[in-house]
Design an enzyme around this catalytic site. Sequence first.
Site, mmCIF file in Angstrom:
data_model
loop_
_atom_site.group_PDB
_atom_site.id
_atom_site.type_symbol
_atom_site.label_atom_id
_atom_site.label_comp_id
_atom_site.label_asym_id
_atom_site.label_seq_id
_atom_site.Cartn_x
_atom_site.Cartn_y
_atom_site.Cartn_z
ATOM 1 N N ASP A 263 3.186 17.691 -0.005
ATOM 2 C CA ASP A 263 4.432 16.639 -0.131
ATOM 3 C C ASP A 263 5.468 17.209 -0.340
ATOM 4 O O ASP A 263 5.546 18.564 -0.837
ATOM 5 C CB ASP A 263 4.212 15.567 -1.729
ATOM 6 C CG ASP A 263 4.929 14.347 -1.140
ATOM 7 O OD1 ASP A 263 5.916 14.260 -1.046
ATOM 8 O OD2 ASP A 263 3.996 13.292 -1.261
ATOM 9 N N ASN A 264 6.603 16.882 0.328
ATOM 10 C CA ASN A 264 7.924 17.614 -0.049
ATOM 11 C C ASN A 264 8.904 16.664 -0.916
ATOM 12 O O ASN A 264 10.181 17.012 -1.166
ATOM 13 C CB ASN A 264 8.854 17.732 1.184
ATOM 14 C CG ASN A 264 9.087 16.519 2.019
ATOM 15 O OD1 ASN A 264 8.818 15.344 1.469
ATOM 16 N ND2 ASN A 264 9.742 16.368 3.082
ATOM 17 N N SER B 284 10.185 14.290 -0.715
ATOM 18 C CA SER B 284 11.757 13.468 -0.095
ATOM 19 C C SER B 284 11.699 11.964 -0.262
ATOM 20 O O SER B 284 12.690 11.529 -0.442
ATOM 21 C CB SER B 284 11.562 13.648 1.597
ATOM 22 O OG SER B 284 10.445 12.783 1.913
ATOM 23 N N SER C 293 -0.004 1.151 11.514
ATOM 24 C CA SER C 293 0.656 -0.246 11.031
ATOM 25 C C SER C 293 0.431 -1.423 12.027
ATOM 26 O O SER C 293 0.321 -1.093 13.051
ATOM 27 C CB SER C 293 2.276 -0.131 10.800
ATOM 28 O OG SER C 293 2.904 -0.965 10.724
ATOM 29 N N TYR D 141 10.699 3.264 14.073
ATOM 30 C CA TYR D 141 9.482 3.657 13.143
ATOM 31 C C TYR D 141 8.298 3.035 13.643
ATOM 32 O O TYR D 141 7.392 3.725 13.874
ATOM 33 C CB TYR D 141 9.886 2.785 11.903
ATOM 34 C CG TYR D 141 8.768 2.597 11.191
ATOM 35 C CD1 TYR D 141 8.197 3.434 10.377
ATOM 36 C CD2 TYR D 141 7.999 1.369 10.943
ATOM 37 C CE1 TYR D 141 7.154 3.282 9.502
ATOM 38 C CE2 TYR D 141 6.757 1.087 10.344
ATOM 39 C CZ TYR D 141 6.354 2.143 9.686
ATOM 40 O OH TYR D 141 5.270 1.858 8.718
ATOM 41 N N LYS E 133 4.623 5.179 15.243
ATOM 42 C CA LYS E 133 3.190 4.472 14.767
ATOM 43 C C LYS E 133 2.436 4.813 16.145
ATOM 44 O O LYS E 133 1.474 5.305 16.287
ATOM 45 C CB LYS E 133 3.249 3.337 14.227
ATOM 46 C CG LYS E 133 3.886 3.650 12.525
ATOM 47 C CD LYS E 133 3.107 4.566 11.743
ATOM 48 C CE LYS E 133 3.571 4.905 10.274
ATOM 49 N NZ LYS E 133 2.877 6.014 9.799
ATOM 50 N N LEU F 287 9.575 -7.052 0.536
ATOM 51 C CA LEU F 287 9.697 -8.549 -0.110
ATOM 52 C C LEU F 287 9.238 -8.175 -1.676
ATOM 53 O O LEU F 287 10.059 -8.696 -2.544
ATOM 54 C CB LEU F 287 8.641 -9.682 0.351
ATOM 55 C CG LEU F 287 8.648 -10.989 -0.383
ATOM 56 C CD1 LEU F 287 9.995 -11.450 -0.346
ATOM 57 C CD2 LEU F 287 7.639 -11.757 0.372
#
Length: 336
Positions: A33-34, A36, A126, A151, A155, A202
């Site tokens: 993991d970075n 960010s 997704s 985005y 995917k 949401l």
Amino acid sequence: MKGKVLVTGGAGYIGSHTCVELINEGYEPVIVDNFSNSERFVIDRIREITGVKCSLIEGDCTNQNFLESNLKSLDLVGCIHFAASKAVGESSKLPLKYYHNNIASTVAILAVLEKINCPNFVFSSSCTVYGQPDILPVTENSSIKPAESPYGRTKQMCEDIIRDCYNAGQGIKAFALRYFNPIGAHPSALIGELPLGTPNNLVPFITQTAIGKRAELTVFGNDYNTPDGTCIRDYIHVVDLAKAHVKAIKKLIVSNESVFDVINLGTGHGNSVLEVIESFEKVNGIRLNYKIGPRRNGDVEKVYADCSYAKDTLNWKTELSLEEALKDAWNWEKTL
Ligand code: UFG
């Protein structure tokens, strides 16, 4: 221990819950993991929940040399690749950030896994790849619609990249898991979602409004062609989602055949925005301040999963309800 599983983005929302479930099933997660879009304390929280301290390799998954030098001696049995930028709205403003972070990291990881002979790969995809499906519930055979955002395009492109690797016949074994709407938090309230700035999604917006960080929730449109006029989504508890990843990597590890498959992960039920609000109010005994506003650009009217393929392939289905997810999301918010 059943072996080391690389978890890129393992300090993130879905990644951290998956590390917990991997440990519960006897695997040893190795996090890359970075930070960010995640916090270091998450690593300690995973240890608090499981009693196991995960190995951490801090750095950027787009850097192939960094990955190779750190991974080559690990003897990994698999990789679950979460690390990616995920804000749909931001992706339209900063497309290159998304193409770089999401595509370059996937290419770099696939290249390194091939070099170190680790064929087992689970990709975080997704339901956005379906756009507004023509038929509901949406199966994996539904057509892929032109993406609504960079985005979403990343995917789709990553799925294509993995499929090309499979077609090249070099022995990759991979699943792309298409999530519907992940919500909730670990029931311990030790890990959960940590949205950067104003939440787009949401449920974090609901919990932040309930706790007073936001004055009011706006429901984006009530003139859709749905029973109460608000959009319908398939909200899945993040712990159920995490368990599906463990089943997926386990299946790949024990199988001898090269494979690439896509699998929907949802509950199979759709809930409207107003139903989510009502359910949140009821299960937590809170009144939520909300108003109806205009539609949000790019929202699809309704989408929910046909999850029969996940059941057949992974022997997995959700166990936790919308109410449990909303209770856990609220308990998590209260700790922040
Ligand atoms: N909503 C509101 N008010 C808010 C936020 C959301 O009414 O303040 C509504 C949205 O209009 C939508 C529903 O709540 O109808 C769910 O919205 P989210 O932003 O939580 O989730 P989306 O379905 O838009 O997006 C999610 C993931 C994306 C993924 C997409 C695929 O966050 O990563 O599903 O459809 F790409």
